[in-house]
Design an enzyme around this catalytic site. Structure first.
Site, PDB file in Angstrom:
ATOM      1  N   ASP A 187       0.843  -1.213   0.000  1.00 34.04           N
ATOM      2  CA  ASP A 187       0.000   0.000   0.000  1.00 34.04           C
ATOM      3  C   ASP A 187       0.876   1.260   0.000  1.00 34.04           C
ATOM      4  O   ASP A 187       2.008   1.242   0.467  1.00 34.04           O
ATOM      5  CB  ASP A 187      -0.914  -0.026   1.236  1.00 34.04           C
ATOM      6  CG  ASP A 187      -2.102   0.912   1.072  1.00 34.04           C
ATOM      7  OD1 ASP A 187      -2.368   1.383  -0.059  1.00 34.04           O
ATOM      8  OD2 ASP A 187      -2.772   1.183   2.089  1.00 34.04           O
ATOM      9  N   ASN A 224     -10.865  -2.879  -5.456  1.00 31.82           N
ATOM     10  CA  ASN A 224     -10.149  -1.812  -6.172  1.00 31.82           C
ATOM     11  C   ASN A 224     -10.797  -1.433  -7.509  1.00 31.82           C
ATOM     12  O   ASN A 224     -10.437  -0.420  -8.117  1.00 31.82           O
ATOM     13  CB  ASN A 224      -8.673  -2.183  -6.395  1.00 31.82           C
ATOM     14  CG  ASN A 224      -7.830  -2.102  -5.132  1.00 31.82           C
ATOM     15  OD1 ASN A 224      -6.931  -2.919  -4.916  1.00 31.82           O
ATOM     16  ND2 ASN A 224      -8.087  -1.120  -4.264  1.00 31.82           N
TER      17      ASN A 224
END
Ligand code: IPE
Ligand code: IPE
Ligand code: MG
Length: 258
Positions: A27, A75
């Site tokens: 991330d 996502n």
């Protein structure tokens, strides 16, 4: 890349205290991009380029399994441009890295659903898995369009399709229906960029994993940072529900659940 063991002066974590399966939530590409005044897409490119360094280092430390969270089932809600750029990176990664990864004993395995990808890209991913399937230095699972809940639901569907009687379904059998069949559970989950959540990653396999978060953004997660995580892991006392040192080496397993 990987040709020799970790140099003596860098052997910071003894073999017995290294994890067997490291799972990383990669991330912070977007925040890295903002910090460096480049586009989010450029941040994702920098993130993809960091993958080789991390595989190399963990292979040197003889970690046999690495799972990388590259794109979650959630996502897809991102802007189309960004999603497309992330999908394109799969092809670039294969073009740039496959040959050397294969030469160095890396077995690549995709986790999740390839269905939304073009047939050409699906074929290239499948070819990469086929090419590397007998390599045994390190298995690298790339979780793309992966979600932990989706994986568990798929397992349930297949168990039902196979007509498995209810009294035969235990943890051991269930695990064989997951994409990590045959691999050890995750021992260490690393999340870069500071958030303290799992975001639907490896829900089953992380039941007894140790969590490690660092504020460092994924493209900056370098060898020193990996070693920091491995050192921290080596100091954790794992009890698996027990009370003392003797529990530390015993992973939880079906035999404890009857
Ligand atoms: C991780 O970086 C890559 C993916 C989730 C695909 P992010 O894009 O989530 O980066 P931040 O969280 O916005 O910094
Ligand atoms: C998790 O990161 C997914 C990947 C790293 C692929 P996100 O950036 O999507 O997670 P949230 O939205 O902050 O939970
Ligand atoms: Mg993020």
């Amino acid at each position: 890349m990987v040709v020799a063991p970790v140099p003596q002066d860098r052997q910071l974590v003894e073999l017995a205290k290294r994890p067997q399966h490291v799972a990383i939530i990669m991330d912070g590409n977007g925040r890295w991009a903002q910090q460096n005044s480049v586009s989010r897409q450029a941040g994702h490119r920098a993130g993809a380029e960091n993958i080789r360094r991390v595989i190399e280092t963990l292979a040197l430390y003889e970690v046999p399994v690495l799972t990388l969270f590259a794109f979650s089932t959630e996502n897809w809600v991102r802007p189309r441009r960004e999603v497309n750029a992330l999908i394109r990176l799969i092809g670039h990664f294969i073009d740039r890295e496959l040959k050397q990864l294969h030469e160095n004993g890396v077995r690549l395995h995709h986790m999740g659903s390839l269905d939304p990808l073009s047939s050409d890209l699906r074929r290239r991913v499948e070819e990469a898995m086929e090419l590397t399937k007998d390599n045994d230095r390190i298995t690298v699972n790339v979780a793309f369009n992966y979600g932990g809940r989706m994986e568990i639901l798929e397992a349930v569907r297949h168990i039902i399709e196979d007509g498995v009687p209810a009294d035969r379904i235990d943890e051991e059998l269930f695990a064989t229906y997951l994409e990590t069949d045959g691999l050890p559970d995750a021992d260490l989950v690393i999340r870069t960029a500071g958030e303290q959540r799992l975001s639907n990653f490896l829900l089953w396999q992380t039941a007894y994993a140790e969590y490690y978060t660092t504020p460092v953004y994924w493209p900056d997660f370098n060898v020193d940072e990996i070693e920091r995580a491995l050192i921290e892991f080596s100091h954790r006392q794992r009890r698996f529900g027990g009370v003392g040192e003797d529990q530390a080496k015993r992973p939880p397993g079906p035999k404890h659940t009857g």
